[in-house]
Design a protein around this motif. Structure first.
Motif, short mmCIF file in Angstrom:
data_model
loop_
_atom_site.label_atom_id
_atom_site.label_comp_id
_atom_site.label_asym_id
_atom_site.label_seq_id
_atom_site.Cartn_x
_atom_site.Cartn_y
_atom_site.Cartn_z
N LEU A 234 -17.46 -19.35 -9.37
CA LEU A 234 -17.97 -20.21 -8.30
C LEU A 234 -18.73 -19.45 -7.22
O LEU A 234 -19.31 -20.07 -6.32
N GLY A 235 -18.72 -18.11 -7.30
CA GLY A 235 -19.39 -17.33 -6.27
C GLY A 235 -18.61 -17.25 -4.97
O GLY A 235 -19.18 -17.07 -3.89
N PHE A 236 -17.29 -17.40 -5.06
CA PHE A 236 -16.40 -17.32 -3.91
C PHE A 236 -15.88 -15.90 -3.76
O PHE A 236 -16.02 -15.07 -4.66
N SER A 237 -15.29 -15.63 -2.62
CA SER A 237 -14.53 -14.39 -2.44
C SER A 237 -13.08 -14.66 -2.82
O SER A 237 -12.66 -15.81 -2.94
N CYS A 238 -12.32 -13.59 -3.00
CA CYS A 238 -10.95 -13.72 -3.49
C CYS A 238 -10.01 -12.98 -2.55
O CYS A 238 -10.29 -11.84 -2.15
N LEU A 239 -8.92 -13.63 -2.17
CA LEU A 239 -7.93 -13.00 -1.30
C LEU A 239 -6.58 -12.97 -2.00
O LEU A 239 -6.01 -14.02 -2.30
N ASP A 240 -6.10 -11.77 -2.25
CA ASP A 240 -4.82 -11.56 -2.92
C ASP A 240 -3.75 -11.32 -1.86
O ASP A 240 -3.54 -10.19 -1.40
N THR A 241 -3.06 -12.39 -1.46
CA THR A 241 -2.05 -12.25 -0.41
C THR A 241 -0.84 -11.46 -0.90
O THR A 241 -0.17 -10.79 -0.11
N GLY A 242 -0.57 -11.52 -2.21
CA GLY A 242 0.54 -10.76 -2.75
C GLY A 242 0.35 -9.27 -2.53
O GLY A 242 1.31 -8.54 -2.24
N ALA A 243 -0.90 -8.79 -2.64
CA ALA A 243 -1.18 -7.38 -2.41
C ALA A 243 -0.89 -7.00 -0.96
O ALA A 243 -0.48 -5.87 -0.68
N MET A 244 -1.07 -7.96 -0.05
CA MET A 244 -0.79 -7.68 1.36
C MET A 244 0.70 -7.46 1.58
O MET A 244 1.11 -6.51 2.27
N TYR A 245 1.53 -8.30 0.98
CA TYR A 245 2.99 -8.12 1.10
C TYR A 245 3.44 -6.85 0.41
O TYR A 245 4.34 -6.15 0.88
N ARG A 246 2.82 -6.55 -0.73
CA ARG A 246 3.17 -5.31 -1.44
C ARG A 246 2.81 -4.09 -0.59
O ARG A 246 3.54 -3.09 -0.58
N ALA A 247 1.69 -4.16 0.10
CA ALA A 247 1.28 -3.04 0.95
C ALA A 247 2.29 -2.83 2.09
O ALA A 247 2.63 -1.68 2.42
N ILE A 248 2.77 -3.91 2.68
CA ILE A 248 3.78 -3.79 3.73
C ILE A 248 5.07 -3.21 3.16
O ILE A 248 5.72 -2.36 3.79
N ALA A 249 5.46 -3.66 1.95
CA ALA A 249 6.66 -3.12 1.32
C ALA A 249 6.51 -1.62 1.08
O ALA A 249 7.45 -0.84 1.33
N TRP A 250 5.34 -1.21 0.61
CA TRP A 250 5.09 0.22 0.37
C TRP A 250 5.21 1.01 1.68
O TRP A 250 5.86 2.06 1.73
N GLN A 251 4.58 0.49 2.73
CA GLN A 251 4.60 1.20 4.01
C GLN A 251 6.01 1.25 4.58
O GLN A 251 6.42 2.26 5.16
N ALA A 252 6.76 0.16 4.41
CA ALA A 252 8.14 0.15 4.91
C ALA A 252 8.97 1.23 4.22
O ALA A 252 9.76 1.94 4.87
N LEU A 253 8.82 1.37 2.91
CA LEU A 253 9.54 2.41 2.18
C LEU A 253 9.11 3.80 2.64
O LEU A 253 9.94 4.71 2.78
N GLN A 254 7.81 3.97 2.87
CA GLN A 254 7.31 5.27 3.34
C GLN A 254 7.91 5.62 4.70
O GLN A 254 8.19 6.79 4.99
N ASN A 255 8.11 4.58 5.53
CA ASN A 255 8.61 4.80 6.88
C ASN A 255 10.13 4.83 6.95
O ASN A 255 10.70 5.00 8.03
N GLY A 256 10.80 4.62 5.81
CA GLY A 256 12.25 4.62 5.79
C GLY A 256 12.87 3.39 6.44
O GLY A 256 14.01 3.44 6.92
N VAL A 257 12.14 2.29 6.44
CA VAL A 257 12.62 1.05 7.06
C VAL A 257 13.51 0.30 6.08
O VAL A 257 13.16 0.13 4.91
N ALA A 258 14.65 -0.16 6.54
CA ALA A 258 15.55 -0.94 5.70
C ALA A 258 14.91 -2.28 5.37
O ALA A 258 14.32 -2.93 6.24
#
Length: 223
Positions: A24-48
């Motif tokens: 369709l010529g649209f852009s795509c937004l993967d919100t799951g990747a956003m939550y995964r990125a926060i999960a990754w950063q939380a683990l890196q920061n030692g956040v429970a």
């Protein structure tokens, strides 16, 4: 126009969303990747992973960005802060960590604003678990995409083999999917469910091309 595609893990949302966006010529937004990125950063920061306040602080403190290739509506790279996490967020560890992170009310509130800001900037196919119910309740097209547990597990294993990351043990993947389904469906904040006006599509016994065309037709008839 917003096309919202919701559904459980492994239903094919990302694959379908990217193909529909290209068609369709649209852009795509993967919100799951956003939550995964926060999960990754939380683990890196030692956040429970059960510390809502600390998780919310991570979500508010780090900007998430997507890297595009010229002429391609689908983001190929994912960044949080200064780190590229394209592959790092697709591991079995993040598969398990993302459910508690995405259930945190403070994280969902922080990312909701980012998602709406991005999506309202143009024509987007947005995929996730609460897009049609919470993020974009007025989306022109809403789809709830699912498949049997076994089919979803097989797809995820094949995907992990192709990417060379994540578990390729079918039983482990199936158990993780079912655990994620239960967590996502029972959480207090924005649980996984189909919007009342969503078109429900079970892709278990359908070719992916059929699903893509069905959603494209819905979009064309709504424009």
């Amino acid at each position: 126009m917003i096309i919202a595609i919701d559904g459980p893990s492994g239903a094919g949302k990302s694959t379908v969303a990217k193909a529909v966006a290209k068609e369709l010529g649209f852009s795509c937004l993967d919100t799951g990747a956003m939550y995964r990125a926060i999960a990754w950063q939380a683990l890196q920061n030692g956040v429970a992973l059960d510390d809502d306040a600390a998780l919310g602080e991570v979500a508010r403190s780090y900007d998430i960005a997507f890297g595009h290739v010229a002429g391609d509506p689908v983001p190929r790279r994912v960044f949080i802060g200064d780190a590229e996490v394209t592959d790092a967020i697709r591991t079995a560890e993040i598969d398990r960590a993302v459910s508690p992170v995405s259930a945190a009310p403070s994280v969902r509130a922080a990312l909701l604003d980012q998602q709406r800001r991005i999506g309202n900037g143009g024509n987007y196919v947005v995929e996730g678990r609460d897009i049609g119910t919470v993020v974009f309740p007025d989306a022109a097209v809403k789809v709830f995409l699912t498949a049997s547990d076994e089919e979803r597990a097989h797809r995820r294993v094949r995907q992990n083999v192709d990417r060379g990351i994540g578990s390729i043990d079918y039983d482990e993947v199936l158990a993780d999917l079912r655990r994620r389904d239960e967590a996502d469906s029972s959480r207090a904040t924005a649980p996984l469910r189909a919007a009342d006006d969503a078109v429900q599509i079970d892709s278990t016994s359908h070719y992916i091309e059929e699903v893509i065309e069905q959603i494209c037709e819905l979009a064309r008839s709504s424009s």
